[in-house]
Motif scaffolding. Structure first.
Motif, short mmCIF file in Angstrom:
data_model
loop_
_atom_site.label_atom_id
_atom_site.label_comp_id
_atom_site.label_asym_id
_atom_site.label_seq_id
_atom_site.Cartn_x
_atom_site.Cartn_y
_atom_site.Cartn_z
N ASN A 1 0.84 -1.26 -0.14
CA ASN A 1 0.15 -0.14 0.01
C ASN A 1 0.83 1.27 -0.08
O ASN A 1 0.57 2.01 -0.77
CB ASN A 1 -0.84 -0.06 1.15
CG ASN A 1 -2.20 0.87 1.17
OD1 ASN A 1 -2.23 1.66 0.03
ND2 ASN A 1 -2.61 1.33 2.32
N GLU A 2 1.83 1.32 0.94
CA GLU A 2 2.96 2.44 0.83
C GLU A 2 3.46 2.53 -0.55
O GLU A 2 3.58 3.81 -1.02
CB GLU A 2 3.65 2.26 1.98
CG GLU A 2 3.35 2.23 3.36
CD GLU A 2 4.37 2.23 4.36
OE1 GLU A 2 5.50 1.97 4.25
OE2 GLU A 2 3.91 1.76 5.60
N THR A 3 3.93 1.67 -0.94
CA THR A 3 4.84 1.49 -2.39
C THR A 3 3.75 2.24 -3.39
O THR A 3 4.20 3.09 -4.47
CB THR A 3 5.01 0.13 -2.86
OG1 THR A 3 5.97 -0.37 -1.71
CG2 THR A 3 5.86 0.29 -4.02
N ILE A 4 2.42 1.65 -3.61
CA ILE A 4 1.45 2.12 -4.43
C ILE A 4 1.24 3.77 -4.24
O ILE A 4 1.09 4.38 -5.24
CB ILE A 4 0.18 1.37 -4.30
CG1 ILE A 4 0.30 0.02 -4.86
CG2 ILE A 4 -0.84 2.10 -5.14
CD1 ILE A 4 -0.86 -0.96 -4.74
N THR A 5 1.13 3.94 -3.00
CA THR A 5 0.97 5.53 -2.54
C THR A 5 2.10 6.36 -3.14
O THR A 5 2.11 7.36 -3.88
CB THR A 5 0.75 5.85 -1.10
OG1 THR A 5 -0.34 5.12 -0.85
CG2 THR A 5 0.64 7.18 -0.86
N HIS A 6 3.53 5.75 -3.08
CA HIS A 6 4.76 6.33 -3.53
C HIS A 6 4.63 6.47 -4.90
O HIS A 6 5.01 7.41 -5.61
CB HIS A 6 5.92 5.70 -3.04
CG HIS A 6 7.15 6.38 -3.24
ND1 HIS A 6 7.53 7.51 -2.94
CD2 HIS A 6 7.99 5.96 -4.31
CE1 HIS A 6 8.68 7.80 -3.44
NE2 HIS A 6 9.19 6.88 -4.21
N ASN B 1 2.07 6.44 -7.07
CA ASN B 1 1.00 7.44 -7.53
C ASN B 1 1.36 8.87 -7.38
O ASN B 1 1.38 9.75 -8.27
CB ASN B 1 -0.24 7.14 -6.89
CG ASN B 1 -1.10 5.97 -7.28
OD1 ASN B 1 -0.87 5.81 -8.19
ND2 ASN B 1 -1.84 5.59 -6.09
N THR B 2 2.35 9.23 -6.27
CA THR B 2 2.88 10.38 -6.22
C THR B 2 3.73 10.71 -7.12
O THR B 2 3.91 12.02 -7.96
CB THR B 2 3.45 10.69 -4.66
OG1 THR B 2 2.56 10.16 -3.64
CG2 THR B 2 4.16 11.93 -4.48
N GLN B 3 4.76 10.00 -7.53
CA GLN B 3 5.54 10.05 -8.60
C GLN B 3 4.93 10.13 -10.17
O GLN B 3 5.28 11.12 -10.84
CB GLN B 3 6.73 9.11 -8.65
CG GLN B 3 7.58 8.77 -7.42
CD GLN B 3 8.28 10.00 -7.12
OE1 GLN B 3 8.93 10.38 -8.14
NE2 GLN B 3 8.69 10.36 -5.98
N GLU C 1 2.11 11.51 -10.47
CA GLU C 1 1.57 13.00 -10.75
C GLU C 1 2.70 14.09 -10.76
O GLU C 1 2.52 14.87 -11.56
CB GLU C 1 1.04 13.19 -9.19
CG GLU C 1 -0.55 12.54 -8.97
CD GLU C 1 -1.02 12.76 -7.56
OE1 GLU C 1 -0.30 13.66 -6.68
OE2 GLU C 1 -1.77 12.18 -7.20
#
Length: 131
Positions: free
Chosen positions: A55-60, A62-64, A66
């Motif tokens: 989950n943390e990896t997917i959030t990171h 997604n930020t990249q 963007e």
């Protein structure tokens, strides 16, 4: 003892042996199920940290993504500006530059032709006049 009683004793002994064998099989099957239950419980306990990390990896990611979208938008704007600048340059200076290039090409051809003519004239033997 009669033959029927002996047969009954043999049958009872065979039944006892069968029950003992089934008890051993059931006991081993129970241990196997216990081990499987423990393995499933450990796997379940270890999946929570894995899922949290994913989950943390997917959030990171997604930020990249963007950020990459922003960079792509800026690059598109720059390419549009360069295209517009090229169009303005071509419209304002393109015509005169083409005319100047054509004039210089024509002048150089004329000068070369004149030099060739002068060299050819100089290379010809002089005509003898009548005396």
């Amino acid at each position: 003892m009669s033959a029927g009683q002996i047969a009954a004793l043999i049958a009872a002994g065979a039944f006892v042996v069968l029950v003992v064998l089934l008890a051993i099989v059931l006991f081993k099957l129970g241990r196997t199920l216990d081990e499987a239950t423990i393995a499933i419980r450990k796997a379940h306990e270890n999946t929570d940290p894995l899922l949290m990390g994913a989950n943390e990896t997917i959030t990171h990611v997604n930020t990249q993504l963007e950020r990459v979208d922003g960079i792509t938008a800026n690059a598109q704007a720059v390419s549009g500006n360069v295209s517009a600048l090229t169009s303005v340059f071509t419209a304002t200076l393109g015509g005169p530059l083409v005319k100047t290039a054509a004039l210089s090409y024509g002048l150089s051809k004329a000068i070369k032709a004149r030099r060739k003519k002068a060299e050819a004239k100089a290379a010809r033997p002089a005509k003898r006049g009548r005396k």
